[in-house]
Enzyme design. Structure first.
Site, PDB file in Angstrom:
ATOM      1  N   GLU A 143     -20.177 -12.614  15.833  1.00 28.98           N
ATOM      2  CA  GLU A 143     -18.586 -12.655  15.407  1.00 28.98           C
ATOM      3  C   GLU A 143     -17.903 -14.069  16.207  1.00 28.98           C
ATOM      4  O   GLU A 143     -18.082 -13.801  17.327  1.00 28.98           O
ATOM      5  CB  GLU A 143     -17.728 -11.272  15.407  1.00 28.98           C
ATOM      6  CG  GLU A 143     -16.336 -11.512  15.274  1.00 28.98           C
ATOM      7  CD  GLU A 143     -15.482 -10.160  15.540  1.00 28.98           C
ATOM      8  OE1 GLU A 143     -14.262 -10.213  14.826  1.00 28.98           O
ATOM      9  OE2 GLU A 143     -16.088  -9.417  16.447  1.00 28.98           O
ATOM     10  N   ASP A 178     -14.196 -11.841  10.607  1.00 28.30           N
ATOM     11  CA  ASP A 178     -13.052 -11.505  10.932  1.00 28.30           C
ATOM     12  C   ASP A 178     -11.963 -12.475  10.384  1.00 28.30           C
ATOM     13  O   ASP A 178     -11.582 -13.495  10.897  1.00 28.30           O
ATOM     14  CB  ASP A 178     -12.724 -11.333  12.485  1.00 28.30           C
ATOM     15  CG  ASP A 178     -11.685 -10.730  12.606  1.00 28.30           C
ATOM     16  OD1 ASP A 178     -10.435 -10.904  12.389  1.00 28.30           O
ATOM     17  OD2 ASP A 178     -11.538  -9.451  13.363  1.00 28.30           O
ATOM     18  N   GLN A 204     -13.543  -8.000   8.576  1.00 32.72           N
ATOM     19  CA  GLN A 204     -12.547  -7.115   9.365  1.00 32.72           C
ATOM     20  C   GLN A 204     -11.230  -8.008   9.007  1.00 32.72           C
ATOM     21  O   GLN A 204     -11.127  -9.163   9.026  1.00 32.72           O
ATOM     22  CB  GLN A 204     -12.738  -7.268  10.965  1.00 32.72           C
ATOM     23  CG  GLN A 204     -13.926  -6.320  11.391  1.00 32.72           C
ATOM     24  CD  GLN A 204     -14.248  -6.193  12.720  1.00 32.72           C
ATOM     25  OE1 GLN A 204     -13.975  -7.416  13.398  1.00 32.72           O
ATOM     26  NE2 GLN A 204     -14.540  -5.315  13.380  1.00 32.72           N
ATOM     27  N   GLU A 240      -9.181  -3.799  11.468  1.00 37.10           N
ATOM     28  CA  GLU A 240      -8.975  -3.973  12.769  1.00 37.10           C
ATOM     29  C   GLU A 240      -7.570  -4.653  13.189  1.00 37.10           C
ATOM     30  O   GLU A 240      -7.713  -5.568  13.537  1.00 37.10           O
ATOM     31  CB  GLU A 240     -10.289  -4.801  13.386  1.00 37.10           C
ATOM     32  CG  GLU A 240     -10.270  -4.894  14.858  1.00 37.10           C
ATOM     33  CD  GLU A 240     -11.434  -5.789  15.568  1.00 37.10           C
ATOM     34  OE1 GLU A 240     -12.152  -5.394  16.288  1.00 37.10           O
ATOM     35  OE2 GLU A 240     -11.347  -6.999  14.948  1.00 37.10           O
TER      36      GLU A 240
END
Length: 258
Positions: A143, A178, A204, A240
């Protein structure tokens, strides 16, 4: 139809951690993710999942010494033995929790250090993780973290993440995409979703710039969810984000999808 997992490290924090599983299930979630499981036994967490009919879909390797500024060890030269011990421990939890994805945390590069050494260390350790996890059908996630959130992390861009996946050369290594970090660093999320399709296996979300519920801010999430359906994304979307208030009160955005 997108599949959403509650992030128990950031949602339902008005409750003790072990009570968040039942809260997520009561809110309609069928899956959860969280940062780290290591404060609890794998058997206890597995029982919480069974009791609440939940699937565990993601967690991270251990972060190292957070008080010293560490955020993962897999990229740190000279710490290979510790990093691989963390990978092995994460695998034990993943098997016990029947979790299909584990994010292997890279780490922070101190200013002035040779970033190429850190990158090569990360690639070598990720190959170890991928080969170890492959025997159990588990995917390895990497990530990109924005400098606003984690300064000097090994990589911050989705393009850098894609380059690392290519360099690692393992079929079970994927991008953990993300949207919050990506919007801060790269922008043009829709282009990234299309150009990197097949290379990310977990997503996310949060609002930008506040990192709260994804019903506000500069990203049009319903439009992006529809685009993911068009692309044919089959993975989970982890929530998240930091709720603006009590978690359940802010779940109106996700109710149509649960």
């Amino acid at each position: 139809m997108p599949k959403f997992a509650a992030n128990l490290s950031m949602m339902f924090t008005e409750l003790p951690f072990l009570e968040r599983f039942s809260a997520a299930a009561a809110a309609g979630f069928s899956a959860v993710e969280f940062l780290f499981p290591y404060d609890y036994s794998a058997d206890l967490l597995a029982e919480k999942l069974r009791q609440n009919n939940l699937q565990q879909v993601l967690f991270n390797t251990a972060p190292g010494n957070v008080s010293d500024g560490e955020w993962g060890l897999a990229a740190i030269p000279g710490r290979e033995q510790e990093a691989r011990a963390d990978i092995d421990r994460a695998l034990e939890y993943a098997i016990a929790l029947q979790c299909p994805n584990v994010h292997v945390m890279a780490g922070v590069v101190p200013p002035g250090e040779d970033i190429a050494r850190y990158r090569e260390t990360f690639i070598t350790n990720l190959r170890y993780a991928a080969d170890t996890f492959a025997h159990h059908g588990i995917k390895v996630m990497i990530e990109a973290l924005s400098p606003q959130v984690k300064p000097n992390y090994l990589f911050s861009s989705q393009h850098q993440a894609a380059e690392l996946v290519t360099a690692i050369e393992r079929s079970n290594v994927f991008i953990q995409f993300d949207f919050f970090h990506a919007q801060l660093v790269d922008g043009n999320i829709s282009h990234l979703l299309k150009s990197l399709a097949g290379r990310y296996a977990h997503i996310q979300i949060a609002s930008v710039p506040d990192r709260s519920e994804p019903d506000d801010g500069e990203l049009n999430y319903p439009w992006l969810f529809a685009l993911l359906d068009k692309i044919g994304y089959q993975g989970w979307i982890g929530c998240e984000y930091k709720p603006r208030g009590e978690t359940s009160a802010g779940l109106g955005w996700v109710k149509p999808y649960l």
